[in-house]
Design a protein around this motif. Structure first.
Motif, PDB file in Angstrom:
ATOM      1  N   ILE A  15       0.845  -1.204   0.000  1.00 56.99           N
ATOM      2  CA  ILE A  15       0.000   0.000   0.000  1.00 56.99           C
ATOM      3  C   ILE A  15       0.875   1.246   0.000  1.00 56.99           C
ATOM      4  O   ILE A  15       0.650   2.174  -0.784  1.00 56.99           O
ATOM      5  CB  ILE A  15      -0.943  -0.010   1.221  1.00 56.99           C
ATOM      6  CG1 ILE A  15      -1.977  -1.124   1.094  1.00 56.99           C
ATOM      7  CG2 ILE A  15      -1.627   1.354   1.381  1.00 56.99           C
ATOM      8  CD1 ILE A  15      -2.739  -1.412   2.382  1.00 56.99           C
ATOM      9  N   ALA A  16       1.866   1.269   0.873  1.00 58.12           N
ATOM     10  CA  ALA A  16       2.753   2.431   0.978  1.00 58.12           C
ATOM     11  C   ALA A  16       3.492   2.688  -0.329  1.00 58.12           C
ATOM     12  O   ALA A  16       3.592   3.837  -0.787  1.00 58.12           O
ATOM     13  CB  ALA A  16       3.741   2.243   2.121  1.00 58.12           C
ATOM     14  N   ALA A  18       2.651   1.762  -3.434  1.00 60.44           N
ATOM     15  CA  ALA A  18       1.747   2.189  -4.504  1.00 60.44           C
ATOM     16  C   ALA A  18       1.256   3.619  -4.282  1.00 60.44           C
ATOM     17  O   ALA A  18       1.139   4.399  -5.238  1.00 60.44           O
ATOM     18  CB  ALA A  18       0.570   1.225  -4.605  1.00 60.44           C
ATOM     19  N   ALA A  19       0.988   3.971  -3.044  1.00 63.74           N
ATOM     20  CA  ALA A  19       0.557   5.339  -2.744  1.00 63.74           C
ATOM     21  C   ALA A  19       1.689   6.322  -3.044  1.00 63.74           C
ATOM     22  O   ALA A  19       1.461   7.378  -3.646  1.00 63.74           O
ATOM     23  CB  ALA A  19       0.115   5.444  -1.285  1.00 63.74           C
ATOM     24  N   GLU A  20       2.901   5.957  -2.642  1.00 65.84           N
ATOM     25  CA  GLU A  20       4.049   6.816  -2.932  1.00 65.84           C
ATOM     26  C   GLU A  20       4.232   6.971  -4.440  1.00 65.84           C
ATOM     27  O   GLU A  20       4.471   8.076  -4.935  1.00 65.84           O
ATOM     28  CB  GLU A  20       5.326   6.240  -2.318  1.00 65.84           C
ATOM     29  CG  GLU A  20       6.552   7.071  -2.648  1.00 65.84           C
ATOM     30  CD  GLU A  20       7.844   6.483  -2.117  1.00 65.84           C
ATOM     31  OE1 GLU A  20       8.872   7.183  -2.212  1.00 65.84           O
ATOM     32  OE2 GLU A  20       7.853   5.341  -1.614  1.00 65.84           O
ATOM     33  N   ALA A  21       4.103   5.878  -5.184  1.00 64.42           N
ATOM     34  CA  ALA A  21       4.263   5.937  -6.643  1.00 64.42           C
ATOM     35  C   ALA A  21       3.232   6.876  -7.272  1.00 64.42           C
ATOM     36  O   ALA A  21       3.559   7.654  -8.177  1.00 64.42           O
ATOM     37  CB  ALA A  21       4.154   4.535  -7.239  1.00 64.42           C
ATOM     38  N   GLU A  22       1.991   6.811  -6.783  1.00 62.03           N
ATOM     39  CA  GLU A  22       0.932   7.695  -7.305  1.00 62.03           C
ATOM     40  C   GLU A  22       1.262   9.158  -7.003  1.00 62.03           C
ATOM     41  O   GLU A  22       1.105  10.023  -7.863  1.00 62.03           O
ATOM     42  CB  GLU A  22      -0.423   7.322  -6.702  1.00 62.03           C
ATOM     43  CG  GLU A  22      -1.576   8.155  -7.179  1.00 62.03           C
ATOM     44  CD  GLU A  22      -1.974   7.921  -8.619  1.00 62.03           C
ATOM     45  OE1 GLU A  22      -2.725   8.760  -9.176  1.00 62.03           O
ATOM     46  OE2 GLU A  22      -1.552   6.905  -9.227  1.00 62.03           O
ATOM     47  N   ILE A  34      -0.851   4.781   7.225  1.00 66.61           N
ATOM     48  CA  ILE A  34      -1.619   3.542   7.142  1.00 66.61           C
ATOM     49  C   ILE A  34      -1.868   3.070   8.570  1.00 66.61           C
ATOM     50  O   ILE A  34      -0.942   3.029   9.382  1.00 66.61           O
ATOM     51  CB  ILE A  34      -0.863   2.467   6.342  1.00 66.61           C
ATOM     52  CG1 ILE A  34      -0.522   2.991   4.945  1.00 66.61           C
ATOM     53  CG2 ILE A  34      -1.691   1.166   6.255  1.00 66.61           C
ATOM     54  CD1 ILE A  34       0.479   2.144   4.176  1.00 66.61           C
ATOM     55  N   VAL A  35      -3.135   2.739   8.864  1.00 64.33           N
ATOM     56  CA  VAL A  35      -3.514   2.288  10.201  1.00 64.33           C
ATOM     57  C   VAL A  35      -4.247   0.950  10.122  1.00 64.33           C
ATOM     58  O   VAL A  35      -4.740   0.558   9.057  1.00 64.33           O
ATOM     59  CB  VAL A  35      -4.413   3.319  10.919  1.00 64.33           C
ATOM     60  CG1 VAL A  35      -3.698   4.661  11.077  1.00 64.33           C
ATOM     61  CG2 VAL A  35      -5.746   3.513  10.208  1.00 64.33           C
ATOM     62  N   GLY A 129      -3.050   3.360  -3.317  1.00 63.52           N
ATOM     63  CA  GLY A 129      -2.368   2.459  -2.398  1.00 63.52           C
ATOM     64  C   GLY A 129      -3.201   1.228  -2.106  1.00 63.52           C
ATOM     65  O   GLY A 129      -2.706   0.090  -2.162  1.00 63.52           O
ATOM     66  N   ILE A 130      -4.463   1.425  -1.803  1.00 59.75           N
ATOM     67  CA  ILE A 130      -5.362   0.309  -1.471  1.00 59.75           C
ATOM     68  C   ILE A 130      -5.525  -0.636  -2.657  1.00 59.75           C
ATOM     69  O   ILE A 130      -5.577  -1.865  -2.491  1.00 59.75           O
ATOM     70  CB  ILE A 130      -6.716   0.850  -0.976  1.00 59.75           C
ATOM     71  CG1 ILE A 130      -6.520   1.593   0.351  1.00 59.75           C
ATOM     72  CG2 ILE A 130      -7.731  -0.277  -0.819  1.00 59.75           C
ATOM     73  CD1 ILE A 130      -7.708   2.433   0.786  1.00 59.75           C
ATOM     74  N   ALA A 131      -5.567  -0.085  -3.862  1.00 60.90           N
ATOM     75  CA  ALA A 131      -5.702  -0.908  -5.059  1.00 60.90           C
ATOM     76  C   ALA A 131      -4.550  -1.893  -5.216  1.00 60.90           C
ATOM     77  O   ALA A 131      -4.715  -2.960  -5.820  1.00 60.90           O
ATOM     78  CB  ALA A 131      -5.813  -0.018  -6.291  1.00 60.90           C
TER      79      ALA A 131
END
Length: 135
Positions: A15-16, A18-22, A34-35, A129-131
């Motif tokens: 998640i981290a 993919a979110a960073e990449a976006e 992220i929690v 990230g979730i995806a």
């Protein structure tokens, strides 16, 4: 007894990443939090250029999304719609768009909160990230 899904370390890392990449793809300086399902912090990353306050706002958004089991945009819309008394709700601090619950088989297993750019862009980063874990 029921089986409960939960985020594993590999999920958090995916998640981290993919979110960073976006965020990097769009040149957005954000903080990503992220929690778990109880709103407890599992990961926090403040990208270069992200405002210091975003390191407080992103976890608050994630915490609120996890406890409420929904996107934080719902709360922002309620308040903007005139129900300002909702600001007094206990334990809910991140009532701005950008917190997204992670739902697996109808159950909340955690959330991602992002802060640093426009609220809808924060949400876009969280959803990317979730995806990455197929949800």
């Amino acid at each position: 007894m029921k089986t409960k899904h939960f985020l594993e370390s590999a999920d958090v890392k995916a998640i981290a990443a993919a979110a960073e990449a976006e965020a990097l793809k769009n040149n957005w300086p954000v903080t990503i939090a992220i929690v778990d399902d109880g709103g407890h912090l599992l990961a926090l990353q403040r990208l270069d250029g992200a405002a210091p306050v975003s390191a407080h706002i992103a976890p608050a958004k994630a915490h609120t999304a996890a406890l409420g089991r929904r996107e934080t945009k719902v709360y922002e819309d309620v308040i903007n719609g005139g129900r300002t008394s909702f600001l007094s709700a206990p334990e809910i601090k991140g009532m701005l768009e950008g917190g997204v619950a992670i739902i697996k088989d109808g159950q909340c297993i955690g959330a991602v909160g992002v802060s640093g750019v426009k609220s809808n862009e924060d949400a876009q980063v969280a959803k990317a990230g979730i995806a990455a874990i197929g949800l």
